[in-house]
Structure formats: C-alpha cells, structure tokens
Design an enzyme around this catalytic site. Structure first.
Site, PDB file in Angstrom:
ATOM      1  N   ASP A  92       0.727  -1.201  -0.069  1.00 21.54           N
ATOM      2  CA  ASP A  92       0.054  -0.109  -0.097  1.00 21.54           C
ATOM      3  C   ASP A  92       1.021   1.337   0.049  1.00 21.54           C
ATOM      4  O   ASP A  92       1.979   1.211   0.115  1.00 21.54           O
ATOM      5  CB  ASP A  92      -0.908  -0.001   1.189  1.00 21.54           C
ATOM      6  CG  ASP A  92      -0.333   0.018   2.688  1.00 21.54           C
ATOM      7  OD1 ASP A  92       1.096  -0.034   2.600  1.00 21.54           O
ATOM      8  OD2 ASP A  92      -0.814   0.027   3.586  1.00 21.54           O
ATOM      9  N   SER A  93       0.364   2.411   0.045  1.00 24.66           N
ATOM     10  CA  SER A  93       1.059   3.608  -0.187  1.00 24.66           C
ATOM     11  C   SER A  93       1.447   4.131   1.400  1.00 24.66           C
ATOM     12  O   SER A  93       2.516   5.020   1.166  1.00 24.66           O
ATOM     13  CB  SER A  93       0.221   4.857  -0.786  1.00 24.66           C
ATOM     14  OG  SER A  93      -0.833   5.331   0.143  1.00 24.66           O
ATOM     15  N   ASP A 271      -8.168  -7.889   0.956  1.00 23.75           N
ATOM     16  CA  ASP A 271      -7.300  -8.234   1.948  1.00 23.75           C
ATOM     17  C   ASP A 271      -7.785  -7.795   2.954  1.00 23.75           C
ATOM     18  O   ASP A 271      -8.722  -6.849   2.975  1.00 23.75           O
ATOM     19  CB  ASP A 271      -5.864  -7.482   1.753  1.00 23.75           C
ATOM     20  CG  ASP A 271      -6.055  -5.930   2.104  1.00 23.75           C
ATOM     21  OD1 ASP A 271      -6.720  -5.162   1.591  1.00 23.75           O
ATOM     22  OD2 ASP A 271      -5.691  -5.537   3.259  1.00 23.75           O
ATOM     23  N   CYS A 309     -12.212 -28.703   7.553  1.00 23.70           N
ATOM     24  CA  CYS A 309     -11.076 -27.920   7.184  1.00 23.70           C
ATOM     25  C   CYS A 309      -9.754 -29.156   6.767  1.00 23.70           C
ATOM     26  O   CYS A 309      -9.837 -29.885   7.684  1.00 23.70           O
ATOM     27  CB  CYS A 309     -10.774 -27.029   8.234  1.00 23.70           C
ATOM     28  SG  CYS A 309      -9.280 -26.053   7.717  1.00 23.70           S
ATOM     29  N   CYS A 314      -6.066 -28.348  11.622  1.00 27.89           N
ATOM     30  CA  CYS A 314      -7.240 -29.302  11.895  1.00 27.89           C
ATOM     31  C   CYS A 314      -6.954 -30.653  11.364  1.00 27.89           C
ATOM     32  O   CYS A 314      -7.621 -31.619  12.184  1.00 27.89           O
ATOM     33  CB  CYS A 314      -8.542 -28.911  10.811  1.00 27.89           C
ATOM     34  SG  CYS A 314      -9.118 -27.060  11.244  1.00 27.89           S
ATOM     35  N   HIS A 340      -4.976 -22.066  10.590  1.00 23.36           N
ATOM     36  CA  HIS A 340      -6.314 -22.280  10.190  1.00 23.36           C
ATOM     37  C   HIS A 340      -7.117 -21.131   9.416  1.00 23.36           C
ATOM     38  O   HIS A 340      -7.823 -21.326   8.472  1.00 23.36           O
ATOM     39  CB  HIS A 340      -7.125 -22.859  11.364  1.00 23.36           C
ATOM     40  CG  HIS A 340      -8.460 -22.891  11.234  1.00 23.36           C
ATOM     41  ND1 HIS A 340      -9.076 -23.961  10.529  1.00 23.36           N
ATOM     42  CD2 HIS A 340      -9.404 -22.142  11.559  1.00 23.36           C
ATOM     43  CE1 HIS A 340     -10.311 -23.971  10.490  1.00 23.36           C
ATOM     44  NE2 HIS A 340     -10.531 -22.711  11.038  1.00 23.36           N
TER      45      HIS A 340
HETATM   46 ZN   LIG Z   1      -8.354 -25.554   9.826  1.00 23.48          ZN
END
Ligand SMILES: [Zn+2]
Length: 375
Positions: A92-93, A271, A309, A314, A340
């Site tokens: 970024d600036s 982001d 997941c 996980c 995670h």
């Molecule tokens: Zn996970």
C-alpha cells in the site's frame, strides 16, 4: 503485469481470471494475507507458500519505511529477497496508516506531514516519495498516496479528499512513469478510488482515474466503520465505472461471508487483517460458525477446529489442545490458529473461483446467504 479474464458469471458480476506478475501467476478472485512488517504474523514463508499456497501477500509501506527503512531493504536486494518470499507482493502507499496510526499529521496539496508512531520523528509522504519507497521495496503491485477520511464525513470533506486523491494519483503516475523507464523492475500502479459514502463522488473519482489507463484499480476508504450494506453499495457503484478488463481491488475487506458478496459485484482482489488478527485473539472461523477457543466448552473437545477443514492445524490438533495453548499463552497457538483462519479464507476463495468456472456461482452465493441468515 497483465490480467487475463477467464470466466464471467452471467447472472452476477463475478469473474475468474489470472494476474501474471514477475513473481508468479495469481488466480483471481484472490484474498491476500496481510504481512504488515514483512511477515504474516506467526506464519513462516514456507507455510504461506506450501500449506496455504498463497500466491500474493500484502506488506505495509508505512511500517517498512519507518523500520527497517526502504533504503536498507533495497541494499539487501529488495523485499522479496529480504523476507525470502518468491511470490508476488502488493504494497500500500502508507496513506491509510498515516491517517490511522500517526500523530500530528498535516495534510497539504503536497502530501502528508506526520510523526512516526514509533519515535515521534517527523516525516513527509508525497505522491512521488511513496512511489520511490515502493520502487525501493521492489513490490509487484504498488499504490499511490491517497487521502483516507473517517466515517461519517461531510460531503464537502469527502469531496476535498477525493479531489486531492485524484491529483495525487496523477502526480504519482507521472513520477512512476519517469522512474520505471530507468528501472529494471516494472511494478503495476493501481490508482485508488475514494469518495467516502457518496455514490456520485465515487463515480466521478473512478471516471477521472480511468483516464490514467492503469493496469488495475483499487477501491479505498471502505471498512472505516460504515454499515456493511453501504460498503457493498459503494463498491458496486464504483465498479460500474471501472474498466472490465482490469483487476479491481477492494482494500481492507472483509468477513468470510462477505467475500462472495464482493466477488458478486465484480471484485477480483481483497485483503484484511481479520483472519490473522482474530486468530491471535482466539476467534476461529469455521464452516459452522465462529469458535471462541477460550470457552470452557472446548476444554475436553477432541474434535478439530473445523471437521470440514483440511489445514495442518485441523488435521493434527484438537480444540482441547488449542484451548490449552491459548490459555497458557503459548506462541504455538498464534501459529496454528493463524494457519487455520488463513486457510479458511483461502479455501473460500478457491471455492468461489471454482463455482465461477463451473457456472454455479449464483447457487454458491445463495447458500452462503441462507447460512448467514440462519446464523
Ligand atoms: Zn483448519
């Protein structure tokens, strides 16, 4: 850098594409983990590239300018080499941090005078100097200085900040074009659309910035405390003006359930510090809602954070163990939780991209909306 549009959803604004950079190809839509101080807190570059398979990360110019300094990073071979990250980097600036972190800032047409939040030293950021800092860092995608204002803002304040942002974008662009002619690296500069929550100011700003014929565009000034419906509305009106064949980056968003909403409006890049910051604070995102790991109910819970997941955390550890690490203040907790949460975000983006390619994105979006309504 160039953007290749691969698939478009016929019912929403969602698109899938590829951004080709000197440091690899980025599949879009993409979520970029935030590496403020040239590190995504708690996660090694090996895990970022391997386990998480992030194709691009974001670093903050403001922080790296103050410490260790862009000249040192340049001497050490640039940011990629300095932090041993071979893939793409967006910086970024520094404008957003100047407006949110530093004291005694003074905004003029020339730039922003501010005091470092570290030692109080005075510095001046100009449209030209922030381009120079980012060229020294060697980022793949750089951003021009913009004026970020608080929410809510008066129409007059929003108009003045928008005008200044457009003027600064032109100054940054002129300087950038002169500099890259003599430079080996050719980063892409994405102008930033401002205009607070005024649709007509957003449209006017976007229209003026398209004159720059930039390789991509960003939408800034969102996620500053406004209702989520308004952030989405401002995104939609802005993206209606921006060219279809360039990537669109909405800065600083959002919650997991919001990611497909932005994509549905035509966003390619996002982001946010949420997944990593929440992870360190013990807030874990899962396919069945949020897990607050400190809660006593997880004391003897042998299940993983999220049974759906596939991340290392996980696959390997129970909620009971993670709760223990959190309660004990162990460093490993931050690492495992961040892995995670980031994987959760990146998985959502992979699912979204696949749905766009298969033509099932509207059904995917409905599923997310229905689940959010139930929760
Ligand atoms: Zn996970």
């Amino acid at each position: 850098m160039h953007f290749e549009l691969q698939a478009e959803c016929p019912h929403t604004g969602a698109r899938a594409g590829l951004i080709h950079t000197a440091h690899g190809v980025i599949e879009t839509p993409v979520f970029m983990p935030v590496g403020t101080q040239a590190t995504v807190k708690g996660v090694t570059q090996r895990d970022l590239a391997g386990e998480l398979d992030a194709k691009i990360i974001l670093a903050n110019t403001y922080h790296l300018f103050l410490r260790p300094g862009h000249e040192l990073i340049r001497e050490l071979g640039g940011l990629h080499k300095f932090m041993s990250w071979p893939r793409a980097i967006l910086t970024d600036s520094g404008g957003f941090q100047v407006f949110s972190l530093s004291d005694l800032r003074k905004v003029t047409d020339q730039g922003v005078l501010f005091r470092s939040h570290l030692d109080g030293d005075a510095h001046l950021f100009t449209p030209e100097s922030t381009v120079d800092v980012q060229l020294a860092l060697g980022s793949d995608i750089i951003m021009p200085l913009d004026e970020c204002i608080a929410y809510p803002a008066s129409r007059e304040a929003a108009y003045q900040a928008m005008r200044r942002t457009v003027n600064w974008a032109h100054a940054a662009y002129g300087h950038y074009r002169r500099r890259v002619e003599e430079s080996a690296s050719q980063p892409a500069l994405f102008p930033i659309v401002q205009g607070s929550m005024f649709a007509d100011l957003r449209r006017a700003c976007a229209a003026e910035l398209t004159d720059l014929d930039a390789p991509g565009y960003a939408v800034g000034g969102l996620s500053v405390g406004e209702p989520r419906s308004l952030s989405l509305e401002m995104t939609e009106v802005t993206l209606g003006i921006l060219p279809r064949d360039r990537p669109r980056y909405v800065m600083g968003v959002g919650m997991p359930e919001e990611l497909p909403e932005y994509v549905a409006r035509g966003v390619d890049m996002m982001d946010c510090v949420l997944p990593s910051r929440n992870a360190r604070n013990g807030y874990l995102f899962t396919s069945s809602g949020r897990v607050v790991i400190k809660q006593a109910r997880y004391r003897d819970d042998v299940a993983p954070i999220d049974p759906n997941c596939q991340c290392y955390t996980c696959r390997t550890y129970s909620r009971a163990y993670l709760r223990h690490l959190y309660q004990a203040g162990e460093i490993l907790f931050a690492t495992l939780a961040t892995l995670h949460n980031l994987n959760y975000y990146l998985d959502i983006m992979r699912q979204i991209r696949q749905a766009i390619e298969l033509g099932t994105f509207p059904a995917y979006l409905d599923g997310i909306r229905n689940r959010a309504a139930v929760e």
